[in-house]
Motif scaffolding. Structure first.
Motif, PDB file in Angstrom:
ATOM      1  N   PHE A 188       0.816  -1.219   0.000  1.00  0.00           N
ATOM      2  CA  PHE A 188       0.000   0.000   0.000  1.00  0.00           C
ATOM      3  C   PHE A 188       0.855   1.276   0.000  1.00  0.00           C
ATOM      4  CE2 PHE A 188       0.006  -1.589   4.416  1.00  0.00           C
ATOM      5  CZ  PHE A 188       0.548  -0.505   5.083  1.00  0.00           C
ATOM      6  N   ILE A 221      -4.458   5.558  -0.668  1.00  0.00           N
ATOM      7  CA  ILE A 221      -5.601   6.027   0.118  1.00  0.00           C
ATOM      8  C   ILE A 221      -6.840   5.335  -0.428  1.00  0.00           C
ATOM      9  CG2 ILE A 221      -6.936   8.012   0.869  1.00  0.00           C
ATOM     10  CD1 ILE A 221      -4.070   8.165   1.847  1.00  0.00           C
ATOM     11  N   ALA A 222      -7.403   4.464   0.385  1.00  0.00           N
ATOM     12  CA  ALA A 222      -8.563   3.692  -0.056  1.00  0.00           C
ATOM     13  C   ALA A 222      -9.276   3.123   1.155  1.00  0.00           C
ATOM     14  CB  ALA A 222      -8.119   2.569  -0.985  1.00  0.00           C
ATOM     15  N   GLY A 223     -10.492   2.702   0.938  1.00  0.00           N
ATOM     16  CA  GLY A 223     -11.266   2.083   2.006  1.00  0.00           C
ATOM     17  C   GLY A 223     -12.702   1.944   1.560  1.00  0.00           C
ATOM     18  N   GLY A 224     -13.587   1.926   2.530  1.00  0.00           N
ATOM     19  CA  GLY A 224     -14.986   1.816   2.167  1.00  0.00           C
ATOM     20  C   GLY A 224     -15.807   1.106   3.212  1.00  0.00           C
ATOM     21  N   ALA A 225     -17.113   1.179   3.024  1.00  0.00           N
ATOM     22  CA  ALA A 225     -18.050   0.758   4.060  1.00  0.00           C
ATOM     23  C   ALA A 225     -18.003  -0.737   4.357  1.00  0.00           C
ATOM     24  CB  ALA A 225     -19.463   1.170   3.669  1.00  0.00           C
ATOM     25  N   ALA A 226     -17.934  -1.553   3.316  1.00  0.00           N
ATOM     26  CA  ALA A 226     -18.045  -2.995   3.572  1.00  0.00           C
ATOM     27  C   ALA A 226     -17.434  -3.789   2.449  1.00  0.00           C
ATOM     28  CB  ALA A 226     -19.521  -3.370   3.701  1.00  0.00           C
ATOM     29  N   ARG A 239     -19.611   0.966  -2.018  1.00  0.00           N
ATOM     30  CA  ARG A 239     -19.026   0.522  -0.746  1.00  0.00           C
ATOM     31  C   ARG A 239     -17.497   0.598  -0.719  1.00  0.00           C
ATOM     32  NH1 ARG A 239     -17.807  -5.024  -0.897  1.00  0.00           N
ATOM     33  NH2 ARG A 239     -18.168  -5.948  -2.924  1.00  0.00           N
ATOM     34  N   ARG A 240     -16.931   1.280  -1.709  1.00  0.00           N
ATOM     35  CA  ARG A 240     -15.475   1.441  -1.705  1.00  0.00           C
ATOM     36  C   ARG A 240     -15.086   2.792  -2.302  1.00  0.00           C
ATOM     37  NH1 ARG A 240     -12.798  -3.575  -1.390  1.00  0.00           N
ATOM     38  NH2 ARG A 240     -14.039  -4.780   0.065  1.00  0.00           N
ATOM     39  N   PHE A 241     -13.946   3.299  -1.850  1.00  0.00           N
ATOM     40  CA  PHE A 241     -13.387   4.488  -2.490  1.00  0.00           C
ATOM     41  C   PHE A 241     -11.884   4.314  -2.634  1.00  0.00           C
ATOM     42  CE2 PHE A 241     -10.785   7.044   0.400  1.00  0.00           C
ATOM     43  CZ  PHE A 241     -10.984   6.386   1.597  1.00  0.00           C
ATOM     44  N   GLU A 242     -11.326   5.091  -3.531  1.00  0.00           N
ATOM     45  CA  GLU A 242      -9.883   5.086  -3.732  1.00  0.00           C
ATOM     46  C   GLU A 242      -9.473   6.445  -4.278  1.00  0.00           C
ATOM     47  OE1 GLU A 242      -8.485   1.488  -5.571  1.00  0.00           O
ATOM     48  OE2 GLU A 242      -6.686   2.482  -6.329  1.00  0.00           O
ATOM     49  N   HIS A 288     -20.056   6.672   3.964  1.00  0.00           N
ATOM     50  CA  HIS A 288     -20.543   5.292   4.026  1.00  0.00           C
ATOM     51  C   HIS A 288     -22.038   5.326   3.678  1.00  0.00           C
ATOM     52  CE1 HIS A 288     -17.308   3.226   6.799  1.00  0.00           C
ATOM     53  NE2 HIS A 288     -16.824   3.623   5.636  1.00  0.00           N
ATOM     54  N   SER A 316     -14.328   0.577   8.780  1.00  0.00           N
ATOM     55  CA  SER A 316     -14.408  -0.843   8.427  1.00  0.00           C
ATOM     56  C   SER A 316     -13.005  -1.465   8.372  1.00  0.00           C
ATOM     57  CB  SER A 316     -15.068  -0.991   7.058  1.00  0.00           C
ATOM     58  OG  SER A 316     -14.168  -0.543   6.054  1.00  0.00           O
ATOM     59  N   HIS A 358     -11.748  -2.513   5.757  1.00  0.00           N
ATOM     60  CA  HIS A 358     -11.147  -1.973   4.524  1.00  0.00           C
ATOM     61  C   HIS A 358     -10.533  -0.596   4.788  1.00  0.00           C
ATOM     62  CE1 HIS A 358     -13.060  -5.272   2.533  1.00  0.00           C
ATOM     63  NE2 HIS A 358     -14.213  -4.910   3.039  1.00  0.00           N
ATOM     64  N   ASP A 359     -11.193   0.161   5.665  1.00  0.00           N
ATOM     65  CA  ASP A 359     -10.630   1.460   6.044  1.00  0.00           C
ATOM     66  C   ASP A 359      -9.328   1.264   6.829  1.00  0.00           C
ATOM     67  OD1 ASP A 359     -12.746   2.977   4.931  1.00  0.00           O
ATOM     68  OD2 ASP A 359     -13.968   2.627   6.711  1.00  0.00           O
ATOM     69  N   ALA A 383      -7.274  -1.317   6.705  1.00  0.00           N
ATOM     70  CA  ALA A 383      -6.216  -2.033   5.980  1.00  0.00           C
ATOM     71  C   ALA A 383      -5.141  -1.092   5.426  1.00  0.00           C
ATOM     72  CB  ALA A 383      -6.825  -2.854   4.851  1.00  0.00           C
ATOM     73  N   LYS A 384      -5.572   0.078   4.942  1.00  0.00           N
ATOM     74  CA  LYS A 384      -4.597   0.988   4.328  1.00  0.00           C
ATOM     75  C   LYS A 384      -4.435   2.294   5.102  1.00  0.00           C
ATOM     76  CE  LYS A 384      -4.949  -0.986  -0.244  1.00  0.00           C
ATOM     77  NZ  LYS A 384      -5.403  -0.872  -1.631  1.00  0.00           N
ATOM     78  N   TYR A 444      -9.318  10.037   9.878  1.00  0.00           N
ATOM     79  CA  TYR A 444     -10.201   9.467   8.846  1.00  0.00           C
ATOM     80  C   TYR A 444     -11.645   9.782   9.247  1.00  0.00           C
ATOM     81  CZ  TYR A 444      -6.161   7.135   6.852  1.00  0.00           C
ATOM     82  OH  TYR A 444      -4.941   6.902   6.259  1.00  0.00           O
ATOM     83  N   ARG A 497      -1.882  -0.989  14.806  1.00  0.00           N
ATOM     84  CA  ARG A 497      -2.778  -0.935  13.649  1.00  0.00           C
ATOM     85  C   ARG A 497      -4.208  -1.176  14.131  1.00  0.00           C
ATOM     86  NH1 ARG A 497      -1.125   0.591   9.268  1.00  0.00           N
ATOM     87  NH2 ARG A 497      -3.143   0.112   8.370  1.00  0.00           N
TER      88      ARG A 497
END
Lengths: 92, 146
Positions: free
Chosen positions: A55, A87-92, B57-60, B87, B95, B97-98, B100-101, B108, B131
């Motif tokens: 990442f 930079i990334a992520g998301g709800a589910a 359900r995702r962003f980048e 969200h 989450s 996913h949030d 993880a990176k 955030y 983490r």
């Protein structure tokens, strides 16, 4: 010496320096020098095997090193290396 | 101990509006301000959600947009302090996913958009040397422009 640009979230590990001058013929060697100088950076930049974390993106000038020779990409005296966190992520 | 983030009401309104406009897709952007006397957010900038796939359900954010955000902060004597995203139809809870990176230092900020309406806003930050996310105390109050 090449210059490494440190992104804001990692500057707490470089005594708040945004630019670090570093010796190194390749990206890999330059990163080894960098984390040797600033130990706190290591776990954020490198994985357990010493490879650049997935990442973390690294740019040589405007080019992603993944499009060049990855961490074996040659570094020159006037090279500018940017460390870019994904930079990334998301709800589910 | 939980950290505190002060957000100007105009910035909260900006984030809420962005999330409502992009619903049912996730929005995202950068947060700037000062960290000199507590964390104060006075500027927000929208950025394109570049996620290839399901943006509900995702962003980048692209590396180019990130580098531009660093340049903007340097040119305007601001600190780049965090990222916001929405969200849609999910709570404002960070989450996996949030996590993880997630990077250290950054806040955030997550806005929950339920059926097109902003209903909640929370902020999360990695615990020092771990983490693990810790929820920040969010104070919405008027801040002087830097």
């Amino acid at each position: 010496m090449a210059t490494i640009l440190i992104p804001t979230p990692l500057r707490k590990f470089t005594e708040n320096n945004s630019k670090i001058n570093i010796e190194g013929a390749t990206i890999k060697i330059a990163f080894e020098s960098l984390v040797g100088q600033y130990e706190g950076l290591a776990k954020h930049l490198l994985d357990d095997k010493g490879n650049i974390r997935s990442f973390i993106r690294v740019y040589l000038g405007d080019e992603d090193i993944n499009a060049l020779n990855r961490d074996e990409t040659e570094v020159k005296e006037d090279s500018v290396i940017s460390i870019v966190p994904a930079i990334a992520g998301g709800a589910a | 101990m939980a950290t505190t983030i002060h957000i100007d009401p105009s910035i909260k309104a900006f984030i809420d509006k962005h999330g409502e406009e992009t619903f049912p897709y996730e929005c995202c952007g950068f947060l700037y301000g000062s960290d000199a006397n507590g964390r104060n957010i006075t500027v927000a900038k929208r950025v394109t959600n570049s996620k290839y796939g399901d943006q509900r359900r995702r962003f980048e954010i692209t590396p180019q947009d990130y580098l531009e955000a660093e340049r903007y902060a340097a040119m305007n004597d601001l600190d780049l302090l965090g990222i916001y995203h929405s969200h849609p139809n999910h709570p404002a809870i960070a989450s996996v996913h949030d996590l993880a990176k997630a990077m250290p230092f950054f806040s955030y900020v997550i806005v929950s958009i339920m059926e097109g309406k902003a209903v909640d806003l929370k902020s999360w930050k990695l615990k020092d040397e771990e983490r693990v996310f810790e929820e920040e105390t969010v104070l919405i109050s008027q801040l002087s422009t830097i």
